[in-house]
Write a protein that holds these residues in place. Structure first.
Motif, PDB file in Angstrom:
ATOM      1  N   THR A 209       4.496   5.562   6.007  1.00 14.02           N
ATOM      2  CA  THR A 209       5.332   5.403   7.200  1.00 14.02           C
ATOM      3  C   THR A 209       6.001   4.041   7.249  1.00 14.02           C
ATOM      4  O   THR A 209       6.951   3.846   7.981  1.00 14.02           O
ATOM      5  CB  THR A 209       4.490   5.579   8.484  1.00 14.02           C
ATOM      6  N   ASN A 210       5.481   3.111   6.480  1.00 13.50           N
ATOM      7  CA  ASN A 210       6.035   1.769   6.527  1.00 13.50           C
ATOM      8  C   ASN A 210       6.632   1.414   5.166  1.00 13.50           C
ATOM      9  O   ASN A 210       6.029   0.704   4.376  1.00 13.50           O
ATOM     10  CB  ASN A 210       4.937   0.773   6.930  1.00 13.50           C
ATOM     11  N   TRP A 211       7.833   1.925   4.901  1.00 11.52           N
ATOM     12  CA  TRP A 211       8.486   1.661   3.615  1.00 11.52           C
ATOM     13  C   TRP A 211       8.820   0.189   3.438  1.00 11.52           C
ATOM     14  O   TRP A 211       8.868  -0.318   2.341  1.00 11.52           O
ATOM     15  CB  TRP A 211       9.737   2.530   3.471  1.00 11.52           C
ATOM     16  N   GLU A 212       9.027  -0.519   4.547  1.00 11.67           N
ATOM     17  CA  GLU A 212       9.326  -1.947   4.445  1.00 11.67           C
ATOM     18  C   GLU A 212       8.146  -2.685   3.818  1.00 11.67           C
ATOM     19  O   GLU A 212       8.324  -3.551   2.960  1.00 11.67           O
ATOM     20  CB  GLU A 212       9.637  -2.508   5.828  1.00 11.67           C
ATOM     21  N   ALA A 213       6.922  -2.314   4.206  1.00 16.97           N
ATOM     22  CA  ALA A 213       5.734  -2.947   3.622  1.00 16.97           C
ATOM     23  C   ALA A 213       5.630  -2.624   2.138  1.00 16.97           C
ATOM     24  O   ALA A 213       5.264  -3.478   1.330  1.00 16.97           O
ATOM     25  CB  ALA A 213       4.476  -2.488   4.354  1.00 16.97           C
ATOM     26  N   ILE A 214       5.976  -1.404   1.752  1.00 20.05           N
ATOM     27  CA  ILE A 214       5.952  -1.006   0.348  1.00 20.05           C
ATOM     28  C   ILE A 214       6.986  -1.828  -0.430  1.00 20.05           C
ATOM     29  O   ILE A 214       6.709  -2.300  -1.531  1.00 20.05           O
ATOM     30  CB  ILE A 214       6.228   0.506   0.184  1.00 20.05           C
ATOM     31  N   ASP A 215       8.173  -2.007   0.144  1.00 21.22           N
ATOM     32  CA  ASP A 215       9.210  -2.816  -0.516  1.00 21.22           C
ATOM     33  C   ASP A 215       8.719  -4.231  -0.760  1.00 21.22           C
ATOM     34  O   ASP A 215       8.925  -4.802  -1.830  1.00 21.22           O
ATOM     35  CB  ASP A 215      10.492  -2.846   0.327  1.00 21.22           C
ATOM     36  N   HIS A 216       8.059  -4.825   0.238  1.00 21.23           N
ATOM     37  CA  HIS A 216       7.537  -6.191   0.087  1.00 21.23           C
ATOM     38  C   HIS A 216       6.466  -6.249  -0.993  1.00 21.23           C
ATOM     39  O   HIS A 216       6.427  -7.176  -1.795  1.00 21.23           O
ATOM     40  CB  HIS A 216       6.984  -6.717   1.410  1.00 21.23           C
ATOM     41  N   LEU A 217       5.601  -5.240  -1.027  1.00 24.97           N
ATOM     42  CA  LEU A 217       4.565  -5.186  -2.052  1.00 24.97           C
ATOM     43  C   LEU A 217       5.189  -5.124  -3.443  1.00 24.97           C
ATOM     44  O   LEU A 217       4.797  -5.858  -4.354  1.00 24.97           O
ATOM     45  CB  LEU A 217       3.654  -3.977  -1.827  1.00 24.97           C
TER      46      LEU A 217
END
Length: 125
Positions: free
Chosen positions: A100-108
């Motif tokens: 649900t949090n693609w932004e967190a995945i992008d940062h990772l």
């Protein structure tokens, strides 16, 4: 968070087992060769060559030679079978649908990319 070197090794193993395709270059990366909904978590575990269980003794961490009398052996064996069935029931696609949090995945992914060794540029003439 997985170290970049470990992640790189796992991605290579998945590529070698034809679950992923790798593309080299500055815009390269990995993509699934099959529909992620058809790739089970058990297939991923098997692809990286990691045995789930070897029926190791819970107390000693070695293969269990006491299966004929150990009171926990049967319970542990059944728990292992259930775990393997669950991994076979769920797919990578299932996990992807729940992010649900693609932004967190992008940062990772950005952080991991910073840790990966950069390919050497060929000398320019």
């Amino acid at each position: 968070q997985a170290p970049a070197k470990s992640l790189s090794m796992v991605l290579k193993m998945l590529s070698d087992k034809h679950l992923l395709h790798s593309c080299a270059g500055p815009k390269g990366g990995y993509c699934f060769l099959r529909d992620p909904n058809s790739v089970t978590l058990m297939q991923v575990v098997e692809a990286v060559g990691s045995p789930i269980f070897e029926n190791d003794c819970l107390f000693h961490g070695t293969p269990c030679p006491r299966d004929h009398w150990c009171p926990i052996h049967e319970v542990w064996e059944k728990a292992q079978m259930v775990f393997v069935k669950v991994l076979g029931r769920y797919s990578i696609g299932y996990l992807l649908e729940r992010i649900t949090n693609w932004e967190a995945i992008d940062h990772l992914l950005e952080d991991l990319a910073k840790e990966l060794p950069r390919p050497k540029e060929p000398p320019r003439d």
